[in-house]
Motif scaffolding. Structure first.
Motif, PDB file in Angstrom:
ATOM      1  N   ASP A 195      -5.986   3.961  10.784  1.00 23.91           N
ATOM      2  CA  ASP A 195      -5.787   5.397  10.624  1.00 23.91           C
ATOM      3  C   ASP A 195      -6.139   5.760   9.192  1.00 23.91           C
ATOM      4  OD1 ASP A 195      -3.658   4.490   9.140  1.00 23.91           O
ATOM      5  OD2 ASP A 195      -2.104   5.145  10.542  1.00 23.91           O
ATOM      6  N   ARG A 196      -5.729   6.929   8.753  1.00 22.52           N
ATOM      7  CA  ARG A 196      -6.090   7.414   7.419  1.00 22.52           C
ATOM      8  C   ARG A 196      -5.486   6.558   6.303  1.00 22.52           C
ATOM      9  NH1 ARG A 196      -1.896  10.146   5.175  1.00 22.52           N
ATOM     10  NH2 ARG A 196      -0.149  10.680   6.557  1.00 22.52           N
ATOM     11  N   THR A 197      -4.487   5.700   6.633  1.00 23.96           N
ATOM     12  CA  THR A 197      -3.880   4.857   5.613  1.00 23.96           C
ATOM     13  C   THR A 197      -4.660   3.570   5.377  1.00 23.96           C
ATOM     14  OG1 THR A 197      -2.454   3.656   7.183  1.00 23.96           O
ATOM     15  CG2 THR A 197      -1.614   5.733   6.300  1.00 23.96           C
ATOM     16  N   PHE A 198      -5.678   3.311   6.191  1.00 28.98           N
ATOM     17  CA  PHE A 198      -6.437   2.072   6.054  1.00 28.98           C
ATOM     18  C   PHE A 198      -7.339   2.138   4.820  1.00 28.98           C
ATOM     19  CE2 PHE A 198     -10.087  -0.708   7.160  1.00 28.98           C
ATOM     20  CZ  PHE A 198      -9.402  -1.903   7.267  1.00 28.98           C
ATOM     21  N   GLN A 226       0.846  -1.190   0.000  1.00 25.15           N
ATOM     22  CA  GLN A 226       0.000   0.000   0.000  1.00 25.15           C
ATOM     23  C   GLN A 226       0.885   1.245   0.000  1.00 25.15           C
ATOM     24  OE1 GLN A 226      -1.959  -0.986   3.831  1.00 25.15           O
ATOM     25  NE2 GLN A 226      -1.335   1.051   4.551  1.00 25.15           N
ATOM     26  N   GLY A 227       0.421   2.288  -0.677  1.00 30.55           N
ATOM     27  CA  GLY A 227       1.263   3.446  -0.932  1.00 30.55           C
ATOM     28  C   GLY A 227       1.688   4.204   0.309  1.00 30.55           C
ATOM     29  N   GLN A 228       0.821   4.287   1.302  1.00 31.17           N
ATOM     30  CA  GLN A 228       1.141   5.001   2.530  1.00 31.17           C
ATOM     31  C   GLN A 228       0.876   4.104   3.732  1.00 31.17           C
ATOM     32  OE1 GLN A 228      -1.200   8.613   2.485  1.00 31.17           O
ATOM     33  NE2 GLN A 228       0.325   9.711   1.270  1.00 31.17           N
ATOM     34  N   THR A 229       1.746   4.206   4.710  1.00 29.82           N
ATOM     35  CA  THR A 229       1.555   3.470   5.954  1.00 29.82           C
ATOM     36  C   THR A 229       1.856   4.389   7.123  1.00 29.82           C
ATOM     37  OG1 THR A 229       3.849   2.694   6.164  1.00 29.82           O
ATOM     38  CG2 THR A 229       2.351   1.338   4.848  1.00 29.82           C
ATOM     39  N   SER A 230       1.476   3.936   8.286  1.00 30.03           N
ATOM     40  CA  SER A 230       1.863   4.635   9.501  1.00 30.03           C
ATOM     41  C   SER A 230       3.373   4.524   9.691  1.00 30.03           C
ATOM     42  CB  SER A 230       1.133   4.024  10.700  1.00 30.03           C
ATOM     43  OG  SER A 230       1.555   4.623  11.908  1.00 30.03           O
ATOM     44  N   ILE A 231       3.944   5.406  10.491  1.00 28.35           N
ATOM     45  CA  ILE A 231       5.377   5.373  10.757  1.00 28.35           C
ATOM     46  C   ILE A 231       5.708   4.316  11.791  1.00 28.35           C
ATOM     47  CG2 ILE A 231       7.340   6.709  11.630  1.00 28.35           C
ATOM     48  CD1 ILE A 231       6.000   9.205  10.527  1.00 28.35           C
ATOM     49  N   ARG A 232       4.848   4.147  12.774  1.00 27.53           N
ATOM     50  CA  ARG A 232       5.154   3.205  13.856  1.00 27.53           C
ATOM     51  C   ARG A 232       3.881   2.542  14.378  1.00 27.53           C
ATOM     52  NH1 ARG A 232       6.353   8.290  15.384  1.00 27.53           N
ATOM     53  NH2 ARG A 232       8.556   7.855  15.099  1.00 27.53           N
ATOM     54  N   VAL A 233       4.097   1.456  15.106  1.00 24.65           N
ATOM     55  CA  VAL A 233       3.010   0.721  15.743  1.00 24.65           C
ATOM     56  C   VAL A 233       3.083   0.992  17.241  1.00 24.65           C
ATOM     57  CG1 VAL A 233       1.915  -1.514  16.081  1.00 24.65           C
ATOM     58  CG2 VAL A 233       3.219  -1.078  13.985  1.00 24.65           C
ATOM     59  N   LEU A 234       1.953   1.365  17.826  1.00 20.39           N
ATOM     60  CA  LEU A 234       1.922   1.702  19.251  1.00 20.39           C
ATOM     61  C   LEU A 234       2.133   0.454  20.114  1.00 20.39           C
ATOM     62  CD1 LEU A 234      -1.065   4.218  19.313  1.00 20.39           C
ATOM     63  CD2 LEU A 234       1.389   4.725  19.262  1.00 20.39           C
ATOM     64  N   PRO A 235       2.595   0.631  21.351  1.00 16.67           N
ATOM     65  CA  PRO A 235       2.816  -0.515  22.241  1.00 16.67           C
ATOM     66  C   PRO A 235       1.548  -1.324  22.464  1.00 16.67           C
ATOM     67  CG  PRO A 235       3.809   1.488  23.145  1.00 16.67           C
ATOM     68  CD  PRO A 235       2.980   1.911  21.980  1.00 16.67           C
ATOM     69  N   ALA A 285      -0.294  -2.980  20.581  1.00 16.24           N
ATOM     70  CA  ALA A 285      -1.342  -2.754  19.578  1.00 16.24           C
ATOM     71  C   ALA A 285      -0.900  -3.360  18.253  1.00 16.24           C
ATOM     72  CB  ALA A 285      -1.632  -1.263  19.424  1.00 16.24           C
ATOM     73  N   SER A 286      -1.856  -3.435  17.316  1.00 13.66           N
ATOM     74  CA  SER A 286      -1.579  -4.000  15.993  1.00 13.66           C
ATOM     75  C   SER A 286      -1.925  -2.997  14.908  1.00 13.66           C
ATOM     76  CB  SER A 286      -2.383  -5.291  15.779  1.00 13.66           C
ATOM     77  OG  SER A 286      -2.030  -6.284  16.712  1.00 13.66           O
ATOM     78  N   TYR A 287      -1.307  -3.193  13.745  1.00 16.60           N
ATOM     79  CA  TYR A 287      -1.517  -2.320  12.600  1.00 16.60           C
ATOM     80  C   TYR A 287      -1.591  -3.202  11.354  1.00 16.60           C
ATOM     81  CZ  TYR A 287      -0.583   1.304   9.104  1.00 16.60           C
ATOM     82  OH  TYR A 287      -0.650   2.140   8.018  1.00 16.60           O
ATOM     83  N   ILE A 288      -2.365  -2.761  10.358  1.00 13.80           N
ATOM     84  CA  ILE A 288      -2.598  -3.555   9.152  1.00 13.80           C
ATOM     85  C   ILE A 288      -1.879  -2.928   7.955  1.00 13.80           C
ATOM     86  CG2 ILE A 288      -4.333  -4.468   7.562  1.00 13.80           C
ATOM     87  CD1 ILE A 288      -4.381  -5.721  10.317  1.00 13.80           C
ATOM     88  N   VAL A 289      -1.177  -3.780   7.180  1.00 10.25           N
ATOM     89  CA  VAL A 289      -0.551  -3.365   5.927  1.00 10.25           C
ATOM     90  C   VAL A 289      -1.039  -4.302   4.826  1.00 10.25           C
ATOM     91  CG1 VAL A 289       1.599  -3.019   4.680  1.00 10.25           C
ATOM     92  CG2 VAL A 289       1.495  -2.497   7.112  1.00 10.25           C
ATOM     93  N   SER A 290      -1.456  -3.724   3.706  1.00 12.76           N
ATOM     94  CA  SER A 290      -2.016  -4.505   2.594  1.00 12.76           C
ATOM     95  C   SER A 290      -1.055  -4.552   1.412  1.00 12.76           C
ATOM     96  CB  SER A 290      -3.350  -3.911   2.136  1.00 12.76           C
ATOM     97  OG  SER A 290      -4.308  -3.952   3.175  1.00 12.76           O
ATOM     98  N   TYR A 291      -1.093  -5.665   0.674  1.00  5.57           N
ATOM     99  CA  TYR A 291      -0.292  -5.867  -0.538  1.00  5.57           C
ATOM    100  C   TYR A 291      -1.209  -6.382  -1.639  1.00  5.57           C
ATOM    101  CZ  TYR A 291       4.043  -5.494   2.185  1.00  5.57           C
ATOM    102  OH  TYR A 291       5.070  -5.043   2.983  1.00  5.57           O
ATOM    103  N   ALA A 346     -11.009  -0.784  -1.044  1.00  6.76           N
ATOM    104  CA  ALA A 346     -10.071  -0.210  -2.006  1.00  6.76           C
ATOM    105  C   ALA A 346      -8.923   0.481  -1.275  1.00  6.76           C
ATOM    106  CB  ALA A 346     -10.781   0.776  -2.929  1.00  6.76           C
ATOM    107  N   PHE A 347      -7.721   0.375  -1.877  1.00 10.14           N
ATOM    108  CA  PHE A 347      -6.564   1.138  -1.402  1.00 10.14           C
ATOM    109  C   PHE A 347      -5.646   1.406  -2.590  1.00 10.14           C
ATOM    110  CE2 PHE A 347      -5.177  -3.258  -1.141  1.00 10.14           C
ATOM    111  CZ  PHE A 347      -3.848  -3.230  -1.553  1.00 10.14           C
ATOM    112  N   GLU A 348      -4.771   2.362  -2.431  1.00  7.42           N
ATOM    113  CA  GLU A 348      -3.810   2.704  -3.477  1.00  7.42           C
ATOM    114  C   GLU A 348      -2.466   2.083  -3.130  1.00  7.42           C
ATOM    115  OE1 GLU A 348      -1.823   6.787  -4.515  1.00  7.42           O
ATOM    116  OE2 GLU A 348      -3.750   6.698  -5.580  1.00  7.42           O
ATOM    117  N   ASN A 349      -1.872   1.336  -4.095  1.00 11.54           N
ATOM    118  CA  ASN A 349      -0.588   0.701  -3.809  1.00 11.54           C
ATOM    119  C   ASN A 349       0.581   1.635  -4.159  1.00 11.54           C
ATOM    120  OD1 ASN A 349      -0.151   0.545  -6.609  1.00 11.54           O
ATOM    121  ND2 ASN A 349      -0.742  -1.612  -6.738  1.00 11.54           N
TER     122      ASN A 349
END
Length: 610
Positions: free
Chosen positions: A534-537, A392-401, A403-409, A592-595
């Protein structure tokens, strides 16, 4: 491309020193000569004098345009407590039919050996024997020229019991030097304790150039620091041989350390490698003080019939479990777990290809923020084709303690791909490097600088220059594509479950714009605990089609920030600005997301028709 064993064929022979099964022999005429029993896998050592032990590193039997070049490299050890001169014995290669050839010592070989140390001595000669020779033993002979007739006293004889290497164009490869892909091995003839394992191969395409990148795991089992010996990894495709460049430089391993190195092998675009030779370069200085170099094969590593089977997998993957990462990787923090939570594939209508979307959950198990790792991914089909993922074209900079974060391909696959028996591989992308090509020449004659070279050598060296992208394997699994959910009123896009309690499409007409439409949704949105968005989802994309199947309007709404979808009532406005009232109207709903290529990737979740 470079083929160090060409039709002018280098036929290289390793002696019994390479093979654990070799049988030592006593010196022919010296009752004091005795075999020193080696440790496991160590080269066999023989007594030459009271203080000197000899072991064979290399025996060469090489066809050249001038005849047959015969040679040997021996390692000589001084076990005494003082400096010892190297005896001026004649060194000969004896054929199995009894013919003896005198070898000339290299001008670069030492004349004496320091106490408790060792050195390498090199010998070569060229004989007029176009048909080649079959070697039997390497001998040392003391010549007394002060008596008539001169007296010859044999001092040591070492049998060459097996042909261990006959050049890359020889189909007969001795089993002792052949290794399977992924098998660990040592190279005793190099006098190094380092263990080697070819652990991954990947392809890289840049413009009209292709290269294979081979990842090699080094292990130092000794109790002292060890440097990587000067080796070259040659790629083989049929009878063709391709040179390589080592990306890393100055590689050394501390006791017990493991480390990866990478060899880049440029090839033609359609070349499929089937094996690798680990070779070393031997050096000799002749009577004209000209350096001669030649290569010697040490180990032959076979690739599986399908190169995709060379991918070392962890097993069958269960969605949601933490993936086992290579402990040597420098990308995934030990307190960060990576899980695959979604893998869907569907056909792109009218485009002739399929799109697969994978979602990875990154979980920070520590008490401090951790950076979002940027790993590369590949999907490998059952028939061996590899499809690289676009992040995905934009991601968060870090993952909070905690907690989990999602990245798509996303992956583009042919329409014929069924999604069965896929393999998923994650890589640490190493960016670019500018490796220095090591292209030791075949011993075909000196160039203008007095060094052995050939036109093909120079071409091979030039092809290895410049920046090269490469990557290291993090992990790999067999994976299954998940079926699309059948529920029409539940949209599952991890970590969200969006339940549609009510929907309604209505038309609005005004004189300035014609007919527009409004979609009313009553939603119940539930989010997985401790998985943050966040806004990158991903967003929900709503595509409106008229009765003829033509796309007339499209809008998107996020789940975070301004204009987001929320629990309860949501009013979505479409503005096709048409003068005709369409019926029926169909609205298809996509995740939908932008890669990172700027492409909008979408997955169909459901539809409304009214």
């Amino acid at each position: 491309m470079k083929s160090p064993w060409k039709s002018t064929a280098t036929t290289v022979v390793l002696t019994a020193a390479l093979l654990a099964s070799a049988t030592p022999a006593l010196a022919a005429a010296d009752p004091k000569s005795a075999v020193v029993k080696p440790a496991v896998q160590a080269p066999l050592s023989y007594t030459l004098t009271q203080d000197l032990q000899v072991e064979i590193k290399t025996v060469v039997n090489e066809k050249t345009p001038d005849g047959t070049r015969l040679g040997a490299v021996v390692r000589i050890k001084n076990t005494g407590a003082k400096l010892v001169r190297v005896p001026e014995y004649e060194v000969r290669l004896k054929t199995k039919d009894g013919v003896e050839y005198k070898l000339q010592p290299s001008l670069g070989s030492p004349k004496s050996i320091q106490p408790k140390s060792q050195a390498e001595l090199s010998y070569l000669t060229t004989v007029d024997s176009a048909g080649g020779v079959e070697l039997g033993e390497l001998t040392w002979v003391d010549i007394d020229v002060y008596v008539y007739p001169k007296k010859e006293t044999p001092k040591l004889s070492i049998p060459i019991t097996e042909v261990a290497w006959s050049g890359t164009d020889n189909a007969e490869i001795p089993s002792a030097s052949v290794k399977k892909w992924g098998e660990s091995f040592a190279i005793p003839s190099l006098d190094t304790p380092l263990e080697f394992k070819l652990s991954n191969i990947s392809r890289n395409y840049e413009g009209n150039k292709a290269s294979s990148i081979v990842q090699v795991l080094l292990t130092n089992p000794s109790k002292k620091r060890e440097k990587l010996p000067d080796i070259v990894l040659e790629g083989k495709s049929g009878l063709k041989t391709y040179d390589s460049a080592l990306v890393e430089s100055g590689v050394a391993l501390e006791p017990g350390e493991q480390k990866y190195v990478h060899f880049v092998i440029p090839t033609e675009l359609n070349t499929e490698l089937d094996a690798f030779n680990i070779v070393t370069t031997e050096k000799y200085i002749n009577d004209q003080k000209e350096p001669v170099t030649y290569r010697v094969g040490r180990v032959h590593v076979l690739l599986p019939d399908k190169q995709s089977d060379a991918l070392l997998i962890q097993g069958k993957y269960a969605f949601g479990e933490a993936m086992k990462m290579d402990p040597l990787n420098n990308l995934i923090h030990p307190d960060m777990s990576v899980s695959l939570v979604e893998l869907h594939m569907e056909e792109n209508e009218g485009d002739g290809f399929n799109t697969a979307i994978a979602k990875f959950r990154l979980t920070n198990k520590s008490s401090r923020p951790l950076g979002v790792p940027s790993f590369a991914t590949d999907l490998v089909s059952s028939d061996g084709y590899t499809y690289s993922g676009s992040r995905q074209g934009q991601t968060s900079i870090r993952v909070l303690p905690n907690a989990s974060y999602i990245v798509s391909y996303s992956y583009v696959l042919p329409a014929s791909e069924t999604g069965e028996e896929l393999k998923l591989a994650l890589y640490e992308a190493q960016g670019s490097a500018s490796p220095e090509a090591k292209t030791p020449a075949s011993a075909g004659g000196p160039d203008k600088d007095g060094k052995d070279a050939s036109a093909s050598d120079a071409a091979a060296g030039a092809s290895l220059k410049g920046a090269v992208s490469f990557k290291s394997l993090l992990t790999a699994y067999k994976v299954d594509v998940q079926p699309q959910p059948e529920s029409k009123d539940l949209f599952a896009l991890y970590p969200l479950n969006v339940k549609v309690n009510l929907w309604d499409i209505s038309a609005i007409y005004n004189l300035q714009q014609g007919y527009n439409y409004r979609l009313k949704l009553m939603l119940d949105i539930k989010q997985e605990k401790d998985v943050l968005i966040d806004r990158t989802f991903s967003q929900l994309q709503f595509d409106m089609y008229d009765s003829g199947g033509t796309l007339i309007s499209s809008i998107s709404h996020p789940f975070f920030g301004q204009n987001k979808l929320q629990n309860g009532t949501n009013i979505l406005n479409f503005s096709p600005n048409t003068e005709e009232l369409g019926y029926p109207i169909t609205i298809k709903v996509y995740e939908a997301f932008e890669n990172d290529k700027g492409e909008t990737v979408k997955r169909l979740l459901g539809s409304f028709k009214q």
